[in-house]
Scaffold this motif. Sequence first.
Motif: not given
Length: 641
Positions: A25-31, A35-39, A50-54, A88-93
Amino acid sequence: MNDTPTPDRFNEEKSVYTVRGSDKPDLEAGVAAIRNVLKTLPVRPGVYRMQDARGDVLYVGKARALKNRVANYTQVARLPKRLQRMVAQTRSMTIVTTNTEAEALLLEAQLIKRYRPPYNVLLRDDKSFPFILLREDHAFPRIQKHRGARRAKGQYYGPFASAGSVTRTLNALQKLFLLRSCTDSFFANRDRPCLLYQIKRCSAPCVDRISADAYGELVEDAKAFLAGKSTEVQKKLGAAMTAAAEAMDFELAAVFRDRLRALTFIQSAQAINAEGVGDADVFALCAKQGLIGIQAFFIRGGQNWGHRSFFPAHTAEVPEEEVLESFLMQFYEEVPPARLVLIDRPLADEAGLVEEALSERAGRKVVLKVPQRGEQRKLMEQARRNAEEAIDRRLAESTTQGRIFQEIADLFELDGPPSRIEVYDNSHIMGTNMVGAMIVAGPEGFRKNQYRKFNIKRAETTAGDDFAMMREVLERRFARLEKEDPDRTSGEWPDLLLIDGGKGQVSAVCRVLQEAGVEDVPVVGISKGPDRNAGREHFHLPDGRESMLPLNSPTLFYLQRIRDEAHRFAIGAHRAKRAKAFTASPLDEVPGIGPARKKALLMHFGTAKAVRGAALEDLERAPGVSKAMARAIYDFYHPRG
């Protein structure tokens, strides 16, 4: 009133976009992940997860324009602390597009109920609401209490706030309309009236004490009453009583008099004056000391069908109007909305959007309204007062409960007040129908949706051996925990195990935990004193120490209560298993034999023992039994070496 539930409208396999990542979990990694999803996001309505790394769901949201809404999460400085933690915990959407914003609102509520994300407001209530069902699949319709899916053919009236309110209404309706409440099989096998006829709560259609036409008239009167036309029913009964008295038929006049009294009782029992309101659900919200409570009144046909308090979870830093909107959408996932929904404040979204979603859910027009004057305003003020009183009671209970849990932590030397207590008990009679039971309790009360029962099924577990039964239950429980949640992040791991038993049971449980590699879950046994008197309970720690609490200790009362709840649940599970065993047949064990074929075999041979001893040729002659099935039955009872 609603005859059938509304089917799901959404297919998540369509229009789904997923971008995955890893890292801690990291704020910059979450943002960056957002942003990757926004494309790939379209500017159209839909729902995002919003989903975490698991891959666990953190949050479910809806949007009129997905691209614009999701882009807001990249503006971290403008987000409240709660959403910053989520990002900060988000890693996928995962994105699901819909045709309209109303569909997105309905899907959002559906997914929140399914995934129960930690950053969404949650309707924390695992009970379904009871209804009154007037069945229409029999010549003499039956009136009954109903809970669960509305599959049976008939008219459903509700929801009622509690089982008690629906039971009281049913009892009064039986006195008023004399409708049958028995099952169809009981009805078909009567040759004389039952007790309900004797005490004037049934008209005994089973033995022709009333004609089909007269019974049908009673059914129509009951429908009229439940639809709010009680005045018409009252006038009709009054006229019938007068006519019977004038005809000198005083016995019949007395029957109508008793029915009128039952109607008067129902009308006088209304604690809430809802005359002229019709069908309405009333919701008022109160917030105090970080806790939010919502009071609901259920009005049908101008009659009060009860009220209930709700305390949604995860409401910190969430605006009150957003809490109310999320609550309403989740509440109406399970319950059909009334034609009129009264609320005490405007919602976060436009009222028209929520109205559109609820109307689609109900299949008819639903009006959402903040009452300003008249009877509706008075009803809302009463709901608001009830909400304030409920939240004051909840806060008082929380304070007392907090002290109790702190004393439990001190008494049993825990690291802190426990948030999850698991209590275990066994039940059997002379080693038969053995069942283990687990109940779960926490600061908010019993978590009944997490109760578990264990059918004791291992061959090595000796019948009637309480130690062996407890060993099997605990081994199965913790093996599953280790498999499904090894990192202990789900909140399913207990902070305290309370065992109904003494030193022996505690030692057996500790051995199971040691063998499973679990060394940090505290275990305490609770046993009654030498004379098995309540209030003289001894508490047993793993190191052999024992302690007692004063007779008037609130902590003792609480521990007794959760011990007794485990005992009640275990006995209930045992009785259900025993009742099922009473009606079981040896033929149930034969593969491929269902209820119809079992009935045909018993009708042909008379007993299961005769089926077991029948020759192959006799089995082949039984109706509905093919040669292949006859061979299967014969081989089951006569295995070839």
